[in-house]
Write an enzyme that holds these catalytic residues in place. Structure first.
Site: not given
Length: 380
Positions: A17-18, A138, A166, A335
């Site tokens: 993202v950065g 986290y 997301t 899952d």
């Protein structure tokens, strides 16, 4: 409003993202950008971080740096995930306040929401019931980060905004077979399986030369790269569910996930950085029984508001790559959260909508992945 010559520090500017935020800012004419690699600046080192802020005096900060990983990594390295992320946030947000940073954007994750959160998940369902166990450390770190932003704003009048993306995927993604997120991991596994199926050993060796793969055996490690023996490569890849005629993935494939192209996350982030202030993120008309305005849940969900099952994603990737083998599921493995869809009404009300759908995104990412292997191989 930040000026075009404002100095903006992007923490984590080499990451998924950065790097996209960095490029987005440059494309908008913001060229006074500051970034440091991990080797240049260890964000866990409070003294080094303070020295950096003393020297650079940024006007704005984008905190995109974090210690991240998939289910396996979150299960095995729980202390690392909570300690390192809390430390990074403490150092960067704390020094931003001490140095009078005008605007800060903190990037979190939608894993902050309860395991049994209502679907889609609105911002105000935060802290209403237990978290998903696999990534609880986290998630707690990210909750602490958004609450730091919220609390500094309330007490000191700062303008720190927290966005909760997301599941992200895109250029510069992590394709590590153990520590990556689900979509890039599936792409790499199916790509390698197809290469094995076609006996294209040149392609297999190019791939693992770029990203060597390690298997723990007893007290030792077997690490394979492009020069390793075929038998060793086959053994290590089989451990990760990659075989010539089949790919085995964790879980049942039934969990539903929302995926956002990382460059769109970057565009949403920059939109918020430039156009949204803290006062825009909460409703002052809401008061508690004592008549006090409760300012909370000021973070902003960033997503598409659309979901797809892991199984459907895997089938989409198989079609994109052209792998004709079998797709298997190891139901003995977890899952994770079964549904995790974001409510993006707040984001839409603030003026941003996504454009890239999952089928186009998968095509783009696989093309990027193949190009990266070819470029790297040619430069060796």
């Amino acid at each position: 409003m930040l000026q075009k010559d404002s100095k903006i520090y992007v923490a984590g500017h080499h990451g998924l993202v950065g790097s996209a935020i960095w490029n987005n800012l440059k494309s908008r004419g913001y060229t006074n950008l500051v970034g440091r690699s991990h080797k240049e600046l260890d964000l866990l080192d409070s003294v080094a971080v303070r020295r950096f802020f003393d020297e650079e005096q940024p006007d704005a900060v984008v905190l995109a740096a974090a210690h991240v990983g998939g289910i396996m990594a979150n299960l095995h390295y729980r202390a690392d995930f909570i300690y390192q992320n809390l430390q990074i946030q403490q150092n960067v947000i704390g020094e931003s306040w001490r140095h009078g940073v005008k605007k800060l954007l903190f990037l979190g994750s939608t894993c902050i929401y309860p395991r049994e959160a209502p679907q889609p998940m609105p911002e105000d369902c935060l802290l209403t019931s237990p978290l998903e166990y696999t990534n609880e450390p986290y998630a707690i770190a990210k909750i602490a980060g958004l609450k730091m932003c919220e609390s500094f704003n309330i007490q000191y009048g700062t303008n720190y905004i927290a966005v909760m993306p997301t599941n992200l995927y895109g250029p510069n993604d992590n394709f590590h077979l153990e520590n990556s997120h689900v979509l890039p991991a599936i792409i790499r596994k199916i790509h390698l399986a197809k290469c094995l199926n076609e006996s294209n050993w040149d392609a297999v060796r190019k791939d693992i030369d770029l990203r060597p793969v390690t298997l723990k055996e007893g007290d030792g490690l077997l690490r394979v790269n492009g020069k390793s023996a075929e038998s060793d490569i086959l053994r290590v890849l089989a451990h990760y569910g990659i075989e010539p005629n089949a790919v085995t993935l964790w879980g049942t494939g039934s969990p539903m996930r929302e995926f956002l192209w990382s460059e769109e996350m970057a565009d949403a982030s920059v939109h918020v950085l430039l156009n949204v202030d803290f006062k825009d993120t909460y409703d002052t008309s809401v008061k508690n029984a004592d008549g006090i305005t409760e300012i909370r849940n000021c973070h902003i969900n960033v997503g598409t508001g659309k979901e797809i099952s892991i199984r459907e994603v895997a089938e989409l990737i198989m079609k994109e790559i052209g792998f004709k083998g079998e797709l298997r599921w190891d139901s003995t493995k977890p899952d994770g959260t079964l549904k995790k869809l974001t409510d993006v009404k707040k984001l839409h009300s603030l003026g941003w909508h996504h454009k890239i759908e999952i089928d186009e995104g998968v095509h783009r990412l696989y093309e990027w992945y193949k190009q990266g292997i070819c470029i790297n191989h040619q430069s060796v």
